[in-house]
Design an enzyme around this catalytic site. Sequence first.
Site, PDB file in Angstrom:
ATOM      1  N   TYR A 165       0.827  -1.209   0.000  1.00 17.50           N
ATOM      2  CA  TYR A 165       0.000   0.000   0.000  1.00 17.50           C
ATOM      3  C   TYR A 165       0.865   1.263   0.000  1.00 17.50           C
ATOM      4  O   TYR A 165       0.618   2.197  -0.775  1.00 17.50           O
ATOM      5  CB  TYR A 165      -0.907  -0.024   1.225  1.00 17.50           C
ATOM      6  CG  TYR A 165      -1.828   1.158   1.371  1.00 17.50           C
ATOM      7  CD1 TYR A 165      -3.004   1.244   0.642  1.00 17.50           C
ATOM      8  CD2 TYR A 165      -1.544   2.183   2.270  1.00 17.50           C
ATOM      9  CE1 TYR A 165      -3.868   2.315   0.784  1.00 17.50           C
ATOM     10  CE2 TYR A 165      -2.393   3.257   2.428  1.00 17.50           C
ATOM     11  CZ  TYR A 165      -3.564   3.319   1.684  1.00 17.50           C
ATOM     12  OH  TYR A 165      -4.409   4.397   1.829  1.00 17.50           O
ATOM     13  N   LYS A 169       0.882   4.188  -2.871  1.00 16.06           N
ATOM     14  CA  LYS A 169       0.552   5.579  -2.566  1.00 16.06           C
ATOM     15  C   LYS A 169       1.703   6.521  -2.914  1.00 16.06           C
ATOM     16  O   LYS A 169       1.487   7.636  -3.415  1.00 16.06           O
ATOM     17  CB  LYS A 169       0.187   5.719  -1.086  1.00 16.06           C
ATOM     18  CG  LYS A 169      -1.179   5.164  -0.717  1.00 16.06           C
ATOM     19  CD  LYS A 169      -2.307   5.949  -1.368  1.00 16.06           C
ATOM     20  CE  LYS A 169      -3.671   5.501  -0.867  1.00 16.06           C
ATOM     21  NZ  LYS A 169      -4.782   6.249  -1.515  1.00 16.06           N
TER      22      LYS A 169
END
Length: 344
Positions: A165, A169
């Site tokens: 993640y 991002k």
Amino acid sequence: MQITREAAISTIPTKKPVVVITGASAGVGRAVALQFARHGWRVALMARGKHRLEAVASEVRAAGAESLVLPADVADAECVEAAASTVVNRWGKIDVWINNAMVTVFGPAESIAPDEFRRVTEVTYLGQVHGTQTALKHMRQVGGGRIVCIGSALTYRSIPLQSAYCGAKAAIRGFVDALRCELLHEGSPIMITMIHLPAVNTEQFSWARCKMDREPRPVAPVFTPEAVADEIYRGALSAPRELWVGRPTVKAILAGLILPGLTDRLAARTAFEGQLDGKLKQSRRPDNLFDAVDPSAVSGGRFGDEASPAVGSVSGSKARAALAVGIGTMMLAAVLASRRLRIR
């Protein structure tokens, strides 16, 4: 005639403007959809789970707004484009596009399989790329619009157990920064902004794939989706370069920029327990990495008792400027103190 950034803000029609929201079936996306609905926008809802989308669409209509359900996987660029064409064919334009869809895997990097890394990247990073490219295509045809890419404090300050993640991002920020320069170079009236969020009480922690023995949880403090949605709505209208939502986001980003080694050690010491709940993970726990979760399996976030309904925000540019002034002031004070010591 070239349209300035300031002038472009006032060019978006006030009569039934149109917003497209990805990841709109739950959590932050649902709260953002309802916020736009309450302000009279036409709201297009995009996500994989049709049943959840229909439920949110009903809430949007109950708030007095028009809604459009767009079942689509943002990892599929053709599906995103087809969904956008449906919006334009129905309502004639797209004024604001909000890239909010995401998936994640909780666990040490070595425990995450290649297809799991790929899937997180395809949805959380490439999903925003696909949405942005599609929005640009349609916004160029009408001469303006705003694109919002939802980031996180983890965009700047990575933490353990979320390598897939955090990597996705961070990639979004690199993409957005490059695109922003291109838009400025051509004098485009289209504006793009990133909004970085703190920990939010959403279904993510009940349906994210988890490689740990205990259920995942957000790192405290936690905020309600509705409070965060208020800030996203304001950010979509004002379109700053970046908007940092919540004091924890500001602290995490600035600390990571100034003292990355120290924040590495702090994250190593505190972020493992900080992301693990006291309850053991269910043996047959559903997750939404590759497929949408059955609506009856999860309903709302589990951390409502500790979620704060109030959260502020600050422009990233203003936060950096304040930091620079603070550092400059301290350096000046140190120089003056040194001179006084020499004089004595």
